[in-house]
Scaffold this motif. Sequence first.
Motif, PDB file in Angstrom:
ATOM      1  N   LEU A 156      -1.526  59.399 -46.656  1.00 13.68           N
ATOM      2  CA  LEU A 156      -2.124  58.073 -46.817  1.00 13.68           C
ATOM      3  C   LEU A 156      -2.233  57.352 -45.472  1.00 13.68           C
ATOM      4  N   ALA A 157      -1.220  57.499 -44.637  1.00 12.99           N
ATOM      5  CA  ALA A 157      -1.257  56.863 -43.314  1.00 12.99           C
ATOM      6  C   ALA A 157      -2.380  57.460 -42.469  1.00 12.99           C
ATOM      7  N   THR A 158      -2.538  58.768 -42.519  1.00 10.85           N
ATOM      8  CA  THR A 158      -3.623  59.425 -41.778  1.00 10.85           C
ATOM      9  C   THR A 158      -4.977  58.970 -42.310  1.00 10.85           C
ATOM     10  N   HIS A 159      -5.106  58.918 -43.622  1.00 10.15           N
ATOM     11  CA  HIS A 159      -6.370  58.489 -44.238  1.00 10.15           C
ATOM     12  C   HIS A 159      -6.673  57.034 -43.866  1.00 10.15           C
ATOM     13  N   SER A 160      -5.667  56.169 -43.869  1.00 10.76           N
ATOM     14  CA  SER A 160      -5.902  54.770 -43.521  1.00 10.76           C
ATOM     15  C   SER A 160      -6.320  54.633 -42.059  1.00 10.76           C
ATOM     16  N   ARG A 161      -5.747  55.430 -41.158  1.00 10.32           N
ATOM     17  CA  ARG A 161      -6.157  55.396 -39.753  1.00 10.32           C
ATOM     18  C   ARG A 161      -7.619  55.814 -39.614  1.00 10.32           C
ATOM     19  N   GLN A 162      -8.018  56.856 -40.355  1.00  9.75           N
ATOM     20  CA  GLN A 162      -9.411  57.318 -40.308  1.00  9.75           C
ATOM     21  C   GLN A 162     -10.362  56.242 -40.831  1.00  9.75           C
ATOM     22  N   LEU A 163     -10.018  55.644 -41.963  1.00  8.18           N
ATOM     23  CA  LEU A 163     -10.861  54.591 -42.526  1.00  8.18           C
ATOM     24  C   LEU A 163     -10.962  53.405 -41.577  1.00  8.18           C
ATOM     25  N   ASN A 164      -9.855  53.010 -40.999  1.00 10.75           N
ATOM     26  CA  ASN A 164      -9.850  51.883 -40.083  1.00 10.75           C
ATOM     27  C   ASN A 164     -10.728  52.179 -38.859  1.00 10.75           C
TER      28      ASN A 164
END
Length: 154
Positions: A96-104
């Motif tokens: 989830l942290a990796t996905h949130s960094r990508q989305l951001n």
Amino acid sequence: MSRDTPAVLAELTSRLHTERDALRAFVTLLETEQQALLGGQPEQLLKLAGDKTQAVHELNKLANARNVGTEPSGMETWLQTHAAGSLPLWREIQQLATHSRQLNHINGELIQSKLRHNQQALTVLHLAARSASGLYGPDGQTNLPTSGRSLGSG
């Protein structure tokens, strides 16, 4: 977390669940922001920016509380030794942290693209306004530059 008593392990598991839930909410927030950016809904962005700031502060607090006595990079090793049942939860947090960094990152690129587009539009309007000045004479009548030929003449 130097002790692996049942109470400490239960507290850690509870913190991991809370952190995972907060990350899920943050990902949803980033997805909403992306839809607002793509859908041309700029009025939503100011509220979303405030919500994002609040969510990031909460996520930082949760991560700091989790990391007391344990290095973040050593969390997986610590869990393998003391609480292997929480490993799937930890891995979901990492995903989830990796996905949130990508989305951001994507949202940041979208914002930069919109800013460039808006700046270009403002430049065009500014130039058009400057070149249009003087189109009206002192009598209020249009004073358009002409080529010397009247319209309709060949």
